[in-house]
Design a protein around this motif. Structure first.
Motif, mmCIF file in Angstrom:
data_model
loop_
_atom_site.group_PDB
_atom_site.id
_atom_site.type_symbol
_atom_site.label_atom_id
_atom_site.label_comp_id
_atom_site.label_asym_id
_atom_site.label_seq_id
_atom_site.Cartn_x
_atom_site.Cartn_y
_atom_site.Cartn_z
ATOM 1 N N GLY A 1 0.799 -1.215 0.000
ATOM 2 C CA GLY A 1 0.000 0.000 0.000
ATOM 3 C C GLY A 1 0.831 1.263 0.000
ATOM 4 N N SER A 2 2.123 1.132 0.335
ATOM 5 C CA SER A 2 3.005 2.307 0.377
ATOM 6 C C SER A 2 3.575 2.666 -0.996
ATOM 7 C CB SER A 2 4.156 2.058 1.356
ATOM 8 O OG SER A 2 5.000 1.022 0.881
ATOM 9 N N ILE A 3 3.405 1.772 -1.969
ATOM 10 C CA ILE A 3 3.988 1.996 -3.307
ATOM 11 C C ILE A 3 3.525 3.311 -3.946
ATOM 12 C CG2 ILE A 3 4.147 1.070 -5.668
ATOM 13 C CD1 ILE A 3 4.002 -1.746 -4.393
ATOM 14 N N PRO A 4 2.217 3.684 -3.872
ATOM 15 C CA PRO A 4 1.812 4.974 -4.474
ATOM 16 C C PRO A 4 2.539 6.173 -3.885
ATOM 17 C CG PRO A 4 -0.118 3.624 -4.010
ATOM 18 C CD PRO A 4 1.054 2.940 -3.377
ATOM 19 N N TYR A 5 2.871 6.136 -2.594
ATOM 20 C CA TYR A 5 3.595 7.251 -1.969
ATOM 21 C C TYR A 5 5.005 7.381 -2.551
ATOM 22 C CZ TYR A 5 -0.037 7.358 1.656
ATOM 23 O OH TYR A 5 -1.218 7.444 2.327
ATOM 24 N N VAL A 6 5.616 6.228 -2.862
ATOM 25 C CA VAL A 6 6.973 6.235 -3.417
ATOM 26 C C VAL A 6 6.953 6.734 -4.862
ATOM 27 C CG1 VAL A 6 8.964 4.816 -4.025
ATOM 28 C CG2 VAL A 6 7.719 4.355 -1.902
ATOM 29 N N ILE A 7 6.025 6.197 -5.662
ATOM 30 C CA ILE A 7 5.975 6.545 -7.092
ATOM 31 C C ILE A 7 5.399 7.939 -7.326
ATOM 32 C CG2 ILE A 7 5.033 5.900 -9.341
ATOM 33 C CD1 ILE A 7 4.948 3.000 -8.367
ATOM 34 N N ILE A 8 4.275 8.235 -6.662
ATOM 35 C CA ILE A 8 3.555 9.492 -6.919
ATOM 36 C C ILE A 8 4.051 10.630 -6.023
ATOM 37 C CG2 ILE A 8 1.280 10.607 -6.960
ATOM 38 C CD1 ILE A 8 0.133 7.683 -7.262
ATOM 39 N N GLY A 9 4.252 10.308 -4.736
ATOM 40 C CA GLY A 9 4.627 11.359 -3.780
ATOM 41 C C GLY A 9 6.120 11.560 -3.633
ATOM 42 N N ASN A 10 6.936 10.717 -4.319
ATOM 43 C CA ASN A 10 8.400 10.806 -4.235
ATOM 44 C C ASN A 10 8.920 10.722 -2.794
ATOM 45 O OD1 ASN A 10 8.849 11.152 -7.075
ATOM 46 N ND2 ASN A 10 8.103 13.258 -6.871
ATOM 47 N N LEU A 11 8.281 9.901 -1.986
ATOM 48 C CA LEU A 11 8.716 9.722 -0.609
ATOM 49 C C LEU A 11 9.715 8.576 -0.527
ATOM 50 C CD1 LEU A 11 5.330 9.946 1.368
ATOM 51 C CD2 LEU A 11 6.915 11.794 0.845
ATOM 52 N N SER A 12 10.554 8.611 0.495
ATOM 53 C CA SER A 12 11.435 7.481 0.749
ATOM 54 C C SER A 12 10.573 6.305 1.212
ATOM 55 C CB SER A 12 12.447 7.836 1.846
ATOM 56 O OG SER A 12 11.779 8.031 3.088
ATOM 57 N N PHE A 13 11.127 5.094 1.131
ATOM 58 C CA PHE A 13 10.333 3.940 1.548
ATOM 59 C C PHE A 13 9.981 4.024 3.030
ATOM 60 C CE2 PHE A 13 10.074 -0.420 3.296
ATOM 61 C CZ PHE A 13 8.904 -0.812 2.653
ATOM 62 N N THR A 14 10.906 4.554 3.835
ATOM 63 C CA THR A 14 10.639 4.699 5.272
ATOM 64 C C THR A 14 9.425 5.584 5.511
ATOM 65 O OG1 THR A 14 12.952 4.386 5.912
ATOM 66 C CG2 THR A 14 11.553 5.583 7.462
ATOM 67 N N ASP A 15 9.416 6.757 4.861
ATOM 68 C CA ASP A 15 8.287 7.681 5.024
ATOM 69 C C ASP A 15 7.000 7.103 4.449
ATOM 70 O OD1 ASP A 15 9.838 9.488 6.332
ATOM 71 O OD2 ASP A 15 10.042 10.903 4.686
ATOM 72 N N ALA A 16 7.120 6.429 3.295
ATOM 73 C CA ALA A 16 5.934 5.845 2.650
ATOM 74 C C ALA A 16 5.336 4.740 3.521
ATOM 75 C CB ALA A 16 6.308 5.285 1.282
ATOM 76 N N PHE A 17 6.192 3.896 4.087
ATOM 77 C CA PHE A 17 5.709 2.816 4.946
ATOM 78 C C PHE A 17 5.089 3.387 6.223
ATOM 79 C CE2 PHE A 17 6.177 -0.395 8.283
ATOM 80 C CZ PHE A 17 5.628 -1.511 7.659
ATOM 81 N N PHE A 18 5.738 4.404 6.805
ATOM 82 C CA PHE A 18 5.219 5.041 8.019
ATOM 83 C C PHE A 18 3.820 5.600 7.762
ATOM 84 C CE2 PHE A 18 4.489 8.617 10.831
ATOM 85 C CZ PHE A 18 4.998 8.211 12.051
ATOM 86 N N GLU A 19 3.647 6.305 6.638
ATOM 87 C CA GLU A 19 2.352 6.916 6.317
ATOM 88 C C GLU A 19 1.285 5.844 6.074
ATOM 89 O OE1 GLU A 19 0.408 10.761 5.776
ATOM 90 O OE2 GLU A 19 2.425 10.215 6.426
ATOM 91 N N THR A 20 1.683 4.772 5.400
ATOM 92 C CA THR A 20 0.727 3.699 5.097
ATOM 93 C C THR A 20 0.357 2.913 6.349
ATOM 94 O OG1 THR A 20 1.809 3.484 2.944
ATOM 95 C CG2 THR A 20 0.247 1.774 3.545
ATOM 96 N N MET A 21 1.344 2.576 7.171
ATOM 97 C CA MET A 21 1.063 1.884 8.423
ATOM 98 C C MET A 21 0.190 2.760 9.313
ATOM 99 S SD MET A 21 1.352 -0.820 10.287
ATOM 100 C CE MET A 21 2.704 -1.820 9.669
ATOM 101 N N SER A 22 0.466 4.058 9.306
ATOM 102 C CA SER A 22 -0.348 5.004 10.074
ATOM 103 C C SER A 22 -1.785 5.015 9.574
ATOM 104 C CB SER A 22 0.260 6.409 9.967
ATOM 105 O OG SER A 22 -0.505 7.348 10.674
ATOM 106 N N GLY A 23 -1.938 4.859 8.252
ATOM 107 C CA GLY A 23 -3.277 4.829 7.672
ATOM 108 C C GLY A 23 -4.026 3.565 8.026
ATOM 109 N N PHE A 24 -3.442 2.411 7.731
ATOM 110 C CA PHE A 24 -4.124 1.139 7.975
ATOM 111 C C PHE A 24 -4.394 0.891 9.458
ATOM 112 C CE2 PHE A 24 -2.679 -0.366 3.654
ATOM 113 C CZ PHE A 24 -3.950 -0.619 3.170
ATOM 114 N N THR A 25 -3.497 1.367 10.332
ATOM 115 C CA THR A 25 -3.711 1.170 11.775
ATOM 116 C C THR A 25 -4.585 2.270 12.363
ATOM 117 O OG1 THR A 25 -1.666 2.376 12.286
ATOM 118 C CG2 THR A 25 -1.512 -0.031 12.099
ATOM 119 N N THR A 26 -5.058 3.172 11.523
ATOM 120 C CA THR A 26 -5.923 4.309 11.901
ATOM 121 C C THR A 26 -5.255 5.207 12.938
ATOM 122 O OG1 THR A 26 -7.169 3.281 13.729
ATOM 123 C CG2 THR A 26 -7.950 2.843 11.499
ATOM 124 N N THR A 27 -3.940 5.367 12.824
ATOM 125 C CA THR A 27 -3.206 6.213 13.761
ATOM 126 C C THR A 27 -3.324 7.693 13.386
ATOM 127 O OG1 THR A 27 -1.636 4.422 14.184
ATOM 128 C CG2 THR A 27 -0.977 6.629 14.853
#
Length: 478
Positions: A84-110
Motif C-alpha cells: 500500500g506504500s507503493i503509491p507514496y513512493v511513485i507518486i509522492g516521491n517519498l522514501s520507503f521509510t516515510d511511505a511505509f510510516f504513512e501507510t502503516m499510520s493509515g491502515f492502523t488508523t493512527t
C-alpha cells in the motif's frame, strides 16, 4: 505450519487491496492530477503478486490453529502496508521509510503523518491515504472474512487475533455473518455522515475523506489545518458526534439499528459516555477564559476531547496553547481510548473499568478478609483469568509505552516529544504534544525513530498480545 493457507490468505488480501486501489485511480482520472500511472503500476504489482501466490498455494488446508492465526494477522498487516506504500513512493516521491510510516499510520488508523504540505499532494493520493484508514478501521482481516465464506473455518481465530481484547461478540452463530453485520453498520454510518457533511457544504471528496477518518477514528485530513480549515460549527458538531459513535462498540450499533435499544445500557458504553461528558465539561470550563463564550468553548473542547479519547486525532484548535488542566486531561484520555469492539485504539474503556472494579473489590477484601466479592459486568460474573489477562495487557501496554519512548529518545528526540510520540502511536491517536503537536507532524523525526513508531502503531492496533506473542520462545515450540 500451514504455509499454503497463510500464503493464500495474504495473496487474496493483495488482490482485494488492488480492487480498492481502483477507486483512487478513478479520482486521478477525474481530477487529471497525473497520478494515474502510479496507481496503475501499484494495481498491477498487487494483482501480479496476489495471483502468483494464489496459484502457488493450490489446495490449502481448511483449518487454522490459533498460533497460525497470530502469524497470519501480523503478516497481513505488514504485507498490505508494504504494498500500500507503493503509491507514496511513485507518486509522492517519498522514501520507503516515510511511505511505509504513512501507510502503516493509515491502515492502523493512527493518523500520524510525515506530509509537510498535505494540500500539495495529488487528490487521488490523498484519497488513497484516507481510504487506508477506512479499510483498517474495521480491520482488513475482518473484511476478508466477511467477503470470503471459504475462510469461515478458523475465521473467529483470525478476528480474535486481529482484535484479541474482550471485544469479539458473535452477533450471528456464523463468524462470516458477524463480520458482514459489523461491516454493514460501518458502511451505513459512513453513508449517513457523508450525507450530513455534504449538507454542511463539503464537496464529495472532502466529505468522503473526512468520513473515512472519522468512522475509522483515524484522523487523516486532506487539509493542512485539519477540520479547522472549514470554520464551521455545524461540521465540527457532526464530526464530534460521529467520532463519539465510532468510539463505541460496533455490535451495539448493529443492535440499535435492528431495534434492540436495551444494548445502550451496556456498562462499558455508559462508562465511556460518562468519561466523555465529564471531560468535556471540565475542559470547557477551563477554556472559558480563552474562548470568552461557553458555547464556543464547548464546541472546541468537545471536539478535541472526543477526538483524543476515540484516538481519532482530528484538530480544530491548537490545544497546546490551552491551560495545563486541559492538556493533562487530554493526555490522560490518550491512555483510555474508546470501547472494545470500536475502531478506537489505546487501552480501551472496558479494561480500565474492569481493573477499577477489581481494585474496589480488593479494598473490600482488606476490610472483610472472609468476604466473597464477585466481579460482575452487565450482570455476568467475570472470571479471574480474564482479569489476569487484562492486568497483563495493562502492564505490557505501559511497559511498551516507556520502552518505545526510550528508544525514540536515543535518536536525539526531546523528552516531551518522545513520551508523546510513544503514547500517540501506541494508542493509534496521531498528534500529541511537543514536536508532534496538532500543528506539527512526524516528518522531522530520524528514520530509525519512524521504524520504532511504525512498530508501535502495529502493536497498538493489534492490541499488544498478537504481536508480542511472536517474540516468545514458547510460541515457536511444537
Amino acid at each position: 505450519m500451514k504455509l499454503k493457507l497463510i500464503g493464500r490468505f495474504i495473496s487474496i488480501l493483495l488482490i482485494i487491496t488492488a480492487l480498492f486501489l481502483i477507486v483512487p485511480l478513478a479520482f486521478s482520472f477525474y481530477y487529471k492530477d497525473g497520478a494515474s500511472t502510479g496507481f496503475i503500476i501499484t494495481i498491477l504489482l498487487n494483482v501480479s503478486v496476489g495471483l502468483f501466490g494464489f496459484v502457488l498455494t493450490r489446495n490449502p488446508p481448511r483449518s487454522l490453529s490459533r498460533k497460525e492465526g497470530f502469524i497470519l494477522v501480523v503478516l497481513s498487516w505488514v504485507v498490505v502496508s508494504i504494498f500500500g506504500s507503493i503509491p507514496y513512493v511513485i507518486i509522492g516521491n517519498l522514501s520507503f521509510t516515510d511511505a511505509f510510516f504513512e501507510t502503516m499510520s493509515g491502515f492502523t488508523t493512527t493518523g500520524a503523518s510525515i506530509l509537510k504540505d498535505i494540500e500539495a499532494m495529488p487528490k487521488s493520493l490523498l484519497f488513497w491515504r484516507s481510504l487506508t484508514h477506512w479499510l483498517g478501521g474495521m480491520g482488513i482481516v475482518v473484511l476478508a472474512v466477511a467477503i470470503l465464506p471459504m475462510l469461515g473455518i478458523g475465521g473467529i481465530k483470525l478476528i480474535k487475533a486481529e482484535a484479541p481484547g474482550p471485544s469479539v461478540e458473535k452477533i450471528s452463530p456464523r463468524i462470516t455473518e458477524t463480520a458482514k453485520y459489523l461491516w454493514f453498520a460501518y458502511i451505513l454510518l459512513s453513508g449517513i455522515e457523508t450525507i450530513l457533511l455534504l449538507i454542511g457544504g463539503m464537496d464529495l471528496f472532502d466529505a468522503l475523506t473526512h468520513t473515512f477518518g472519522t468512522m475509522a477514528t483515524g484522523g487523516f485530513s486532506p487539509k493542512n489545518s485539519s477540520v479547522a480549515y472549514f470554520h464551521s460549527a455545524y461540521i465540527d458538531w457532526v464530526i464530534t458526534l460521529f467520532m463519539f459513535i465510532a468510539g463505541a462498540n460496533f455490535s451495539i450499533h448493529f443492535k440499535v439499528i435492528t431495534g434492540r435499544f436495551s444494548s445502550l445500557k451496556d456498562e462499558e458504553f455508559l462508562a465511556y459516555s460518562a468519561i466523555v461528558i465529564i471531560a468535556i465539561l471540565l475542559v470547557s470550563l477551563d477554556n472559558l477564559a480563552t474562548y470568552k463564550d461557553f458555547l464556543n468553548s464547548l464546541r472546541f473542547s468537545a471536539f478535541q476531547v472526543v477526538s483524543i479519547i476515540t484516538t481519532t486525532g482530528y484538530a480544530t484548535a491548537d490545544y497546546e496553547k490551552w491551560h495545563s488542566l486541559s492538556k493533562v486531561i487530554l493526555f490522560i484520555l490518550m491512555f483510555i481510548g474508546g470501547c472494545a469492539g470500536s475502531t478506537g485504539g489505546s487501552i480501551k474503556v472496558i479494561r480500565i473499568y474492569t481493573l477499577l472494579k477489581q481494585a474496589v473489590n480488593e479494598l473490600k477484601y482488606n476490610i472483610h478478609p472472609k468476604g466473597v466479592f464477585s466481579l460482575t459486568i452487565n450482570g455476568q460474573t467475570i472470571r479471574k483469568n480474564i482479569v489476569y489477562s487484562i492486568a497483563g495487557f495493562f502492564f505490557l501496554y505501559i511497559a511498551t509505552f516507556f520502552v518505545v519512548a526510550l528508544l525514540v529518545s536515543v535518536f536525539g528526540v526531546d523528552l516531551l516529544t518522545s513520551l508523546s510520540a510513544s503514547a500517540a502511536t501506541l494508542g493509534n491517536i496521531g498528534p500529541g504534544f511537543g514536536g508532534i503537536g496538532p500543528t506539527d507532524n512526524y516528518a522531522w523525526l530520524p528514520s530509525p525513530a519512524k521504524w520504532v513508531l511504525s512498530f508501535a502503531m502495529l502493536s497498538g492496533r493489534l492490541e499488544i498480545y498478537t504481536v508480542f506473542v511472536l517474540f516468545t520462545p514458547a510460541f515457536w515450540k511444537k
